[in-house]
Design an enzyme around this catalytic site. Sequence first.
Site, PDB file in Angstrom:
ATOM      1  N   CYS A 278       0.955  -1.233   0.064  1.00  0.00           N
ATOM      2  CA  CYS A 278       0.052   0.100  -0.130  1.00  0.00           C
ATOM      3  C   CYS A 278       0.936   1.347  -0.135  1.00  0.00           C
ATOM      4  O   CYS A 278       0.593   2.298  -0.377  1.00  0.00           O
ATOM      5  CB  CYS A 278      -1.000   0.057   1.473  1.00  0.00           C
ATOM      6  SG  CYS A 278      -2.051  -1.493   1.088  1.00  0.00           S
TER       7      CYS A 278
ATOM      8  N   CYS B 190      -2.868   9.426   6.155  1.00  0.00           N
ATOM      9  CA  CYS B 190      -1.807   8.850   7.227  1.00  0.00           C
ATOM     10  C   CYS B 190      -1.892   9.042   8.650  1.00  0.00           C
ATOM     11  O   CYS B 190      -1.448   8.206   9.657  1.00  0.00           O
ATOM     12  CB  CYS B 190      -0.473   9.834   6.908  1.00  0.00           C
ATOM     13  SG  CYS B 190       0.185   9.515   5.113  1.00  0.00           S
TER      14      CYS B 190
END
Lengths: 395, 219
Positions: free
Chosen positions: B36, B107
């Site tokens: 990813c 994130c």
Amino acid sequence: MDEKIIYLDNGDTTRIDDEVLQQMMKYYTDSYGNPVSLHALGMEADEDLAKARQIIASSINAEPSEIIFTSGATESNNTAINGIAEYYKNKGNHIIISSIEHSSVKAVAHRLKNDGYKVDEVKVDSEGFIDIEDLKSKFKVTTILVSVIYGNYEIGTIQNIEEIGAVCREKGVLFHTDAAQAYGKLKIDVKKENIDLMTINAHKNHGPKGIGVLYVKKGVKLKKLMEGGSHESGMRAGTENMPAVMGFARAAEIAYSDLDSNNAKISGLRDRLVTGLLEIPHVTYNGPKGGNLSRRLPHNADITFHYIEGEAILMHLSLRGICVSSGSACSSKTLEPSHVLTAIGLKHEQAHGSIRFTISKYNTEQEIDKTVKNVKEVVELLRSMSSFDPEKHSN
Amino acid sequence: MALKYTEKTIEHFTKPRNLGTVENANAEATEGSPACGDMVSYTLNINPETLIIEDIKFKSYGCASNIATASIATELVKGKHIDEVKKMGTTEAASELGGLPPVKMHCSVLAINGIKAAIREFEKKIGRIEDEKRIITEKALLNILKNVMHPKHGINIVDNGNIQRIRIDGQDIFIIITLEPDEEMFASNIHDEVMEHLESMKCSHEIMIKIESKTGDFI
């Protein structure tokens, strides 16, 4: 700040050549006429436009009437593919592209699929070269267009365009190539290489942004994208961007007059960079190399630094004044890893760790050496903090 | 794409706090994966008596904001009781950095959820919570989908109104997501993110995701 910047993203865009800029200025301040106007200023512009068209045509061994000025490579690619698909829709609805096309070809093909066209992608090998047999097997009676990128923007692979063109001619199918990266770096001969349509632009070769060309071989028809006035033989309405057209012509002249010496310089710098970077453990040079290095665009290097992520490398280098680009998902607008890198067989995590370095005539050996030193430091730093465990995550 | 990171983000990226591995850690977790493009691993020392996080360190494989959010997250939770940390919102790391570009908001989710995952494992180990046997309800699904950040708007896809329909039919889960034309470029990313979060439920359901364009095309 500009003094200190080491710019190694010339595959993205380049600094304009001073001579080119000088040439352009005149068309903003003095010779600002519109080529379609009938008065003196207009006629002067029309003559200059014809000269520019001749220069661009000569640079690819085409006729001036085969040159359509556009706003850039994206418009040229869109016009070529949409225009052919639309014009020849009664003949067929099948289009073949490669798996490593630029987004301005790939996205158009994808949309055409939604509109009912059939699109096939030709495979490439681990260095990005088209599999000719795979290409041949994709042709159908309904095939109307093949589009293959001349020199790849990410891994620098130069296709055997003449051979691909010959296959298309034999099958009676039109052949388009996106030469945005190859133009100004390679000698291109549209006649010898069997090219029917070709995309080129100026800003990859120290010319201005916002200007490109679509070469359309005499006799090839396509639906026009812009409608309105009679500019560009009625194929592309809209007042010609004269300063940019003239800048493009000058940039083309410079690129082709110094081609061999420029290429020797930039490929020399590229190889110096690559030699330095390959000293780092766990790296891969993506694209043509070794015996195939001569089939790689001279300004291009693409390297995967395993176990770390490209955007972090890019940001660290940027903070140190070095500009590069990355095929990582994190540095792409769509959060997807580069489809070029996955097409040549890289796993996602290998694509994420890739950095592209693209050289120009303005780079120096000192800059290359400084870059190698900085990349080594950054890679070491990021690896020291990486949670990527090669034993656990490499399968 | 030119990304505008705050000075604080750059500061945490270039000088990360609490980097490394806690020796004799009694809790740890890894969130994300190399495929990813972002992954963060935490090791923690949680006091079994007081349930205070006494020490925490991280390692990161990811972009600048992955490193920065993990760094600030360790600062945010150090010295705190685990129950307090469990209540933290997934965007708190981003807020603390002075904001992140929308495309990087995921994130912050990864950084916070990684720590929560380590705490959950710890609690299981000491018998504070039982092994979850998650019953899949629409509400539970929506809560999971709230971890998927919309890369254009920086808020989760549920609150952004992208979830058109959810249906649970026996062993099958159907999710229909709609995107505006200016969101279509993220179709593939949103699909993968939704899959990744749903797979983390480790349920035996068959998951089917359909992404539709507002203009009617399948993407």
